[in-house]
Design a protein around this motif. Structure first.
Motif, short mmCIF file in Angstrom:
data_model
loop_
_atom_site.label_atom_id
_atom_site.label_comp_id
_atom_site.label_asym_id
_atom_site.label_seq_id
_atom_site.Cartn_x
_atom_site.Cartn_y
_atom_site.Cartn_z
N UNK A 223 0.86 -1.18 0.00
CA UNK A 223 0.00 0.00 0.00
C UNK A 223 0.89 1.23 0.00
N UNK A 224 0.61 2.19 -0.88
CA UNK A 224 1.45 3.38 -0.96
C UNK A 224 0.91 4.48 -0.06
N UNK A 225 1.66 5.55 0.06
CA UNK A 225 1.31 6.66 0.93
C UNK A 225 0.00 7.33 0.52
N UNK A 226 -0.40 7.14 -0.73
CA UNK A 226 -1.67 7.70 -1.21
C UNK A 226 -2.82 6.70 -1.14
N UNK A 227 -2.55 5.49 -0.64
CA UNK A 227 -3.63 4.52 -0.49
C UNK A 227 -3.91 3.66 -1.69
N UNK A 228 -2.99 3.62 -2.67
CA UNK A 228 -3.13 2.68 -3.78
C UNK A 228 -2.52 1.35 -3.37
N UNK A 229 -3.12 0.26 -3.79
CA UNK A 229 -2.67 -1.07 -3.43
C UNK A 229 -2.27 -1.85 -4.68
N UNK A 230 -1.14 -2.54 -4.61
CA UNK A 230 -0.70 -3.44 -5.69
C UNK A 230 -0.33 -4.77 -5.04
N UNK A 231 -0.74 -5.87 -5.67
CA UNK A 231 -0.50 -7.16 -5.06
C UNK A 231 -0.34 -8.28 -6.05
N UNK A 232 0.13 -9.40 -5.55
CA UNK A 232 0.35 -10.58 -6.38
C UNK A 232 -0.05 -11.81 -5.57
N UNK A 233 -0.49 -12.84 -6.27
CA UNK A 233 -0.81 -14.12 -5.61
C UNK A 233 -0.55 -15.25 -6.59
N UNK A 234 -0.36 -16.44 -6.05
CA UNK A 234 -0.27 -17.66 -6.86
C UNK A 234 -1.62 -18.35 -6.79
N UNK A 235 -2.27 -18.48 -7.93
CA UNK A 235 -3.63 -18.98 -7.97
C UNK A 235 -3.68 -20.49 -7.82
N UNK A 236 -4.70 -20.96 -7.11
CA UNK A 236 -4.92 -22.39 -6.99
C UNK A 236 -5.34 -22.98 -8.34
N UNK A 237 -4.91 -24.19 -8.67
CA UNK A 237 -5.35 -24.81 -9.93
C UNK A 237 -6.83 -25.17 -9.86
N UNK A 238 -7.50 -25.08 -10.97
CA UNK A 238 -8.89 -25.49 -11.03
C UNK A 238 -9.01 -27.00 -10.89
N UNK A 239 -10.00 -27.46 -10.16
CA UNK A 239 -10.25 -28.89 -10.07
C UNK A 239 -10.92 -29.35 -11.37
N UNK A 240 -10.95 -30.64 -11.58
CA UNK A 240 -11.59 -31.17 -12.79
C UNK A 240 -13.05 -30.73 -12.87
N UNK A 241 -13.73 -30.72 -11.73
CA UNK A 241 -15.13 -30.35 -11.75
C UNK A 241 -15.32 -28.89 -12.07
N UNK A 242 -14.39 -28.06 -11.57
CA UNK A 242 -14.50 -26.62 -11.85
C UNK A 242 -14.23 -26.36 -13.32
N UNK A 243 -13.23 -27.07 -13.88
CA UNK A 243 -12.94 -26.90 -15.30
C UNK A 243 -14.15 -27.31 -16.14
N UNK A 244 -14.77 -28.39 -15.75
CA UNK A 244 -15.92 -28.87 -16.52
C UNK A 244 -17.07 -27.88 -16.45
N UNK A 245 -17.30 -27.32 -15.27
CA UNK A 245 -18.41 -26.38 -15.13
C UNK A 245 -18.17 -25.12 -15.92
N UNK A 246 -16.88 -24.74 -16.08
CA UNK A 246 -16.61 -23.53 -16.85
C UNK A 246 -16.81 -23.75 -18.34
N UNK A 247 -16.60 -24.99 -18.77
CA UNK A 247 -16.75 -25.29 -20.19
C UNK A 247 -18.22 -25.37 -20.60
N UNK A 248 -19.09 -25.58 -19.62
CA UNK A 248 -20.51 -25.75 -19.95
C UNK A 248 -21.14 -24.41 -20.27
#
Length: 248
Positions: A223-248
């Protein structure tokens, strides 16, 4: 014949625009017709310091109001006619994923910054990035901008956000009370202000990783002195069921 008053650049004697400028009123109408195109505003700002000043003072403000009208009303509801850091910085934050350079804030390889067509900022999501004792603060946070297959880092998400009235926020007060150190070299990619590490200050709640869909120990933001935020994360992999639901 009535001549329209022209404004001359009073900031720099080296400007090439020695024949005067269009009036602010004409420029305002022109960019209104162009729907406050951010790339054209940025191009205009490069002409000379007069144009740059007008863009920061007027054009970027109108762009922000048009792009995110409800958020802008909320940010100014405290009575302020400005925003922390300036309108240009906020305008850039709304539409630009900063990425990051190798050896910068984050321990990642170089990821180039880029414009994003649409980004959702959420005040509700922002609560997940605040410790319980700070959740009366108002923080808007974007969904993570996904950069997939980043080598050993896996799927990386960059996110950004901004506080309302950061100068009076509980987060800022806590950072100061903790004696949190500002980063010695890196600056906010949006306003060039110095940055606090929320990880070093131990102010990242577990709820942040849940909101992002990331590994709990792979979330970091500043967080900077002016209140702007920058961040990073490592995303969890999608499960097989989540991938399937996204394809539908």
């Amino acid at each position: 014949m009535i001549l329209t008053k022209q404004y001359r650049c009073i900031h720099s004697a080296s400007c090439h625009c020695t024949k005067g400028h269009l009036t602010e009123e004409v420029l305002f109408l022109l960019f209104h017709h162009l729907n406050w195109n951010p790339k054209l505003i940025a191009t205009l700002s490069c002409v000379c310091k007069w144009f740059d000043d007008f863009a920061k003072r007027v054009l970027w403000k109108e762009f922000c109001r048009t792009r995110a009208p409800k958020m802008m009303l909320d940010l100014q509801s405290s009575g302020s006619h400005s925003v922390d850091g300036n309108w240009r910085a906020l305008g850039k934050l709304l539409i630009y994923c900063s990425g990051w350079k190798k050896g910068g804030l984050f321990n990642t390889d170089h990821v180039p910054g880029h414009f994003v067509d649409q980004t959702r900022f959420s005040r509700t999501s922002g609560k997940s990035f605040l410790l319980p004792q700070c959740r009366t603060d108002v923080l808007y946070v974007s969904d993570p901008c996904e950069h997939l297959d980043q080598g050993e880092e896996g799927d990386v998400g960059f996110f950004r956000g901004f506080f309302k009235s950061f100068a009076t926020s509980k987060v800022r007060k806590m950072l100061i009370n903790k004696g949190a150190k500002l980063h010695p070299t890196e600056l906010c990619p949006y306003c060039k202000a110095k940055l606090w590490s929320m990880l070093q200050a131990k102010m990242i709640p577990q709820s942040a990783s849940c909101r992002l869909g990331s590994y709990e120990d792979r979330v970091e933001y500043f967080v900077c002195l002016n209140g702007h935020m920058v961040g990073i994360c490592t995303l969890l992999p999608l499960s097989d069921s989540e991938e399937a639901s996204e394809l539908q």
